[in-house]
Structures are given as structure tokens and as C-alpha cells.
Write a protein that holds these residues in place. Sequence first.
Motif, short mmCIF file in Angstrom:
data_model
loop_
_atom_site.label_atom_id
_atom_site.label_comp_id
_atom_site.label_asym_id
_atom_site.label_seq_id
_atom_site.Cartn_x
_atom_site.Cartn_y
_atom_site.Cartn_z
N VAL A 1 0.85 -1.19 0.00
CA VAL A 1 0.00 0.00 0.00
C VAL A 1 0.88 1.24 0.00
CG1 VAL A 1 -1.66 1.27 1.45
CG2 VAL A 1 -1.84 -1.20 1.24
N ARG B 1 -11.84 5.76 6.76
CA ARG B 1 -12.09 4.55 5.98
C ARG B 1 -13.56 4.16 6.07
NH1 ARG B 1 -8.09 1.98 4.00
NH2 ARG B 1 -9.13 -0.05 3.96
N LYS C 1 -14.93 -1.53 4.98
CA LYS C 1 -13.60 -1.95 4.54
C LYS C 1 -12.76 -2.42 5.72
CE LYS C 1 -12.36 0.40 0.28
NZ LYS C 1 -11.31 1.25 -0.27
N HIS C 2 -11.60 -3.06 5.41
CA HIS C 2 -10.63 -3.43 6.43
C HIS C 2 -10.29 -2.21 7.28
CE1 HIS C 2 -6.40 -4.52 7.71
NE2 HIS C 2 -7.10 -5.58 8.09
N GLN C 3 -10.30 -2.35 8.60
CA GLN C 3 -10.03 -1.23 9.53
C GLN C 3 -11.05 -0.09 9.33
OE1 GLN C 3 -7.14 -1.43 11.83
NE2 GLN C 3 -7.55 -3.52 11.15
N GLU D 1 -7.23 7.58 8.29
CA GLU D 1 -6.04 7.09 7.57
C GLU D 1 -5.41 8.22 6.77
OE1 GLU D 1 -7.08 4.25 4.52
OE2 GLU D 1 -8.06 5.79 3.31
N PHE D 2 -4.17 7.97 6.37
CA PHE D 2 -3.53 8.83 5.38
C PHE D 2 -4.00 8.31 4.02
CE2 PHE D 2 -0.95 9.18 9.16
CZ PHE D 2 -0.88 10.56 9.27
N PRO D 3 -4.58 9.17 3.20
CA PRO D 3 -5.21 8.69 1.96
C PRO D 3 -4.22 7.91 1.09
CG PRO D 3 -5.75 10.99 2.38
CD PRO D 3 -4.71 10.62 3.38
N GLY D 4 -4.72 6.88 0.45
CA GLY D 4 -3.88 6.05 -0.41
C GLY D 4 -4.58 4.75 -0.72
N GLU E 1 -3.77 7.07 -6.73
CA GLU E 1 -4.72 6.91 -5.62
C GLU E 1 -5.28 8.27 -5.17
OE1 GLU E 1 -6.18 4.50 -4.01
OE2 GLU E 1 -5.20 2.78 -4.94
N GLU F 1 -9.14 9.09 -5.17
CA GLU F 1 -9.85 9.26 -3.88
C GLU F 1 -10.15 10.70 -3.53
OE1 GLU F 1 -7.90 7.32 -0.64
OE2 GLU F 1 -8.14 5.34 -1.55
N VAL G 1 0.58 -6.35 5.66
CA VAL G 1 0.61 -5.17 4.80
C VAL G 1 1.98 -4.49 4.87
CG1 VAL G 1 -0.53 -3.79 6.59
CG2 VAL G 1 -0.59 -2.99 4.28
N LEU H 1 3.31 -0.89 4.12
CA LEU H 1 2.78 0.46 3.87
C LEU H 1 3.91 1.42 3.57
CD1 LEU H 1 0.33 0.37 6.79
CD2 LEU H 1 -0.32 1.49 4.68
N PRO I 1 -5.48 2.97 12.22
CA PRO I 1 -5.17 1.54 12.26
C PRO I 1 -3.86 1.31 13.02
CG PRO I 1 -5.69 2.26 10.01
CD PRO I 1 -5.58 3.49 10.84
N ASN J 1 -0.28 2.26 11.94
CA ASN J 1 0.15 3.66 11.82
C ASN J 1 0.97 4.16 13.01
OD1 ASN J 1 -1.79 3.30 9.76
ND2 ASN J 1 -2.05 5.52 9.64
N1 LIG Z 1 -4.49 4.20 2.78
C1 LIG Z 1 -4.12 3.76 3.98
N2 LIG Z 1 -4.22 2.45 4.28
C2 LIG Z 1 -3.84 2.05 5.50
C3 LIG Z 1 -3.34 2.98 6.47
N3 LIG Z 1 -3.02 2.29 7.60
C4 LIG Z 1 -3.30 0.98 7.37
O1 LIG Z 1 -3.13 0.06 8.15
N4 LIG Z 1 -3.81 0.82 6.10
C5 LIG Z 1 -4.23 -0.47 5.54
O2 LIG Z 1 -3.77 -0.59 4.22
C6 LIG Z 1 -4.76 -1.21 3.40
C7 LIG Z 1 -5.15 -0.21 2.30
O3 LIG Z 1 -5.95 -0.83 1.40
P1 LIG Z 1 -7.28 -0.20 0.74
O4 LIG Z 1 -8.36 -1.16 0.98
O5 LIG Z 1 -7.51 1.19 1.22
O6 LIG Z 1 -6.80 -0.13 -0.73
P2 LIG Z 1 -7.59 0.40 -2.00
O7 LIG Z 1 -7.88 1.88 -1.81
O8 LIG Z 1 -6.76 -0.02 -3.16
O9 LIG Z 1 -8.97 -0.32 -1.79
P3 LIG Z 1 -9.89 -1.26 -2.65
O10 LIG Z 1 -9.04 -1.95 -3.64
O11 LIG Z 1 -10.45 -2.19 -1.59
O12 LIG Z 1 -10.92 -0.32 -3.19
C8 LIG Z 1 -5.92 -1.55 4.29
O13 LIG Z 1 -5.78 -2.87 4.75
C9 LIG Z 1 -5.74 -0.57 5.47
O14 LIG Z 1 -6.29 -1.07 6.64
C10 LIG Z 1 -3.25 4.36 6.13
O15 LIG Z 1 -2.84 5.23 6.91
N5 LIG Z 1 -3.66 4.69 4.87
#
Ligand SMILES: Nc1nc2c([nH]c(=O)n2[C@@H]2O[C@H](COP(=O)(O)OP(=O)(O)OP(=O)(O)O)[C@@H](O)[C@H]2O)c(=O)[nH]1
Length: 313
Positions: free
Chosen positions: A11, A28, A32-34, A39-42, A58, A62, A85, A87, A121, A124
Motif C-alpha cells: 500500500v 475509511r 472496509k478493512h479497519q 487514515e492517510f489517503p492512499g 490513488e 480518492e 501489509v 505500507l 489503524p 500507523n
Molecule cells: N491508505 C491507507 N491504508 C492504510 C493505512 N493504515 C493501514 O493500516 N492501512 C491499511 O492498508 C490497506 C489499504 O488498502 P485499501 O483497501 O484502502 O486499498 P484500496 O484503496 O486499493 O482499496 P480497494 O481496492 O479495496 O478499493 C488496508 O488494509 C488498510 O487497513 C493508512 O494510513 N492509509
Amino acid sequence: MPAAPLPEIVVVAGIIPDGDDRLCLSRRPEHKHQGGLWEFPGGKVEPGEPLERALARELHEELGLEEVRSRPFLTVRHRYPDLHVTLHFREVTAFTGEPHGREGQPVEWVPRSGLSARAFPAANRPVAVALQLPPEWVIPPETLDEAQVIAGLSRLDPARQGVYLRGWSDRPAVAAACRARGLRFWIRDDAGAARREGAFGLHLSGEGLTRAERDGAPGFDGLLSVACHDAAQIERAMALGADMATLSPVRATPTHPEAVPLGWEGFADLIAGNPLVFYALGGVGPDDLTTARAHGAYGVAGIRGFWPACVDL
Ligand SMILES: Nc1nc2c([nH]c(=O)n2[C@@H]2O[C@H](COP(=O)(O)OP(=O)(O)OP(=O)(O)O)[C@@H](O)[C@H]2O)c(=O)[nH]1
């Protein structure tokens, strides 16, 4: 039947400043997960995609941002019960547009001082620590006298540099000079002195680490740091609940001619996957920051090259 291996994802996430000491956070989505955490966008990096490009994609998807430029900030590996993960947090250095939640997610500019009130999460935690830290950790030379050290401190940059008072921890005038300049400073081993002087951190030497293990964690509210040289010391620092560590020596250094240098690859191997924030120490200078970050460190530490008046050391 052996359990199926947990999914591993890579990520990229952006630390986006607004020039007014605020950072852009998003929340988030619940499903979704967490979910529900800030979060920091990404998001996930696509196979073969360079990290800077992945973050730009991203942040466009987003938040609607364009022309995003970024550089490495900190890499964190974390094992959630259901997911592994990696990150890559990156500091956004330029963008155009005003961030808005294009996927319906709440987006806010949050002052740095308000970050600790947000629920993030678990992965972080090292980022929350690193965001309080200067990228350079300066150790005043022990070959100088007190007046020279105080004069040197007044020329350091508090935004970029913190100070480890290695040989100067029992000198109230030196601590006072740090406070006067607004420098974050670390005291060696003595929790009482760190409390008394209002130090930002307490840095434990090998001896201090052994003592803390024997007597219990030092009673000090600031950041806890440990001097590490190998995997065993990193383990011990984590067991003690440390926030950060120095790891040395990266290169050969005249102050410790007997120590075997780790090299950047050895350094990176030792810190991979550890939830501490690391400073690279030993034969490195401020110009090594990019290399250090590429090998998983957050910052660089040392005497030579950092101290303003160190020409003749
Ligand atoms: N963007 C982001 N993700 C984080 C942070 N901290 C952290 O543990 N994560 C974890 O990193 C992963 C990010 O994956 P995501 O589900 O947001 O990815 P994505 O935007 O491609 O999502 P999608 O493919 O499900 O739409 C998640 O498991 C999330 O819990 C953070 O600060 N920013």
C-alpha cells in the motif's frame, strides 16, 4: 490441513501538508478493512507500479488531486490478524486541487497537534511517532567545551534537527540552551534528568537498556529511544516499549574503529518489519537522508557533518 497463508498487500499512503501545519486525513468506509478509522489517503499499489505514480493515481481517484509529487517518509510492515501489509508512507511535496472525498468518505485537514486524538489503524503507530521527529539527530561533539556547544546549538534548525546530549546530559546549561532555541532534545540514560529538564526523549545506551530491563521501564512520559547495534538489541528495545532507536554503525567511523559496519543492506535487513522508528548512525551525514529512507530509516544521526562548527573535529 495447514492454514492458508495470509494475504500480503503493498500500500502507498500520502502525508499531505497544507503549509499551515495541518495534514489531510480521510476516514475509511465502515465496510472496509479497519473500517471507521482515520487514515492517510492512499491504497494498493498495482504490480510493477512505481510508488510515486501509485500515490498520484490513488490521490486522484480518492481526493481529486492532480500533479502529485512525493518522496519517501517511512515504510512500515504490519501483520494484522487477517492481512500482512507493507505500507509505504510518502510525504507529498506538491499537488494541485482541493482534496475532497470522491468516494463519499469524510476528508479533513487536521492540525498535527490534533492527530493523537484520532483513531488510526494499528500499523500507523510508527508514523505517529515519526511525525513528531526531526529528520536529523545531532550529537554535540564531546571534544568541545560547554560554551562552544551552547554556541553551536544556537545555530541548529529546530524544524529539521533534534539533539542527543550524549556527553552533555548532566549539564543543565546545555539543556537550557536547547530549550531556548526550541530544539527537541534527548538525555542519555537518566530518566530523572530527562523529566527535570523537560527533554523530548530519553535515549538508553546498552548499559541503560540493561538497567531498565532489571528495574522496570524508566518513569518518563516523553519518547523512549534505544541505541541498537544488532537484532537482539532491537528485540529488547521493542520488549521495553521503545518508540525509536538508533542503529549503528552503518559505515566505518573514527569514533568506533573496532565496530564492524552494517552497510546499508545489512541496516535494511535488521530493521525490516520492526515497528520502531529508526535513525541511521555511524559514518552518515545529512546528505544520506534519501539513502537512509530508501533503506527503511526515518532519519540520520551523527556528529560530523551535522554540527555547525565541526570543521576541525
Ligand atoms: N491508505 C491507507 N491504508 C492504510 C493505512 N493504515 C493501514 O493500516 N492501512 C491499511 O492498508 C490497506 C489499504 O488498502 P485499501 O483497501 O484502502 O486499498 P484500496 O484503496 O486499493 O482499496 P480497494 O481496492 O479495496 O478499493 C488496508 O488494509 C488498510 O487497513 C493508512 O494510513 N492509509
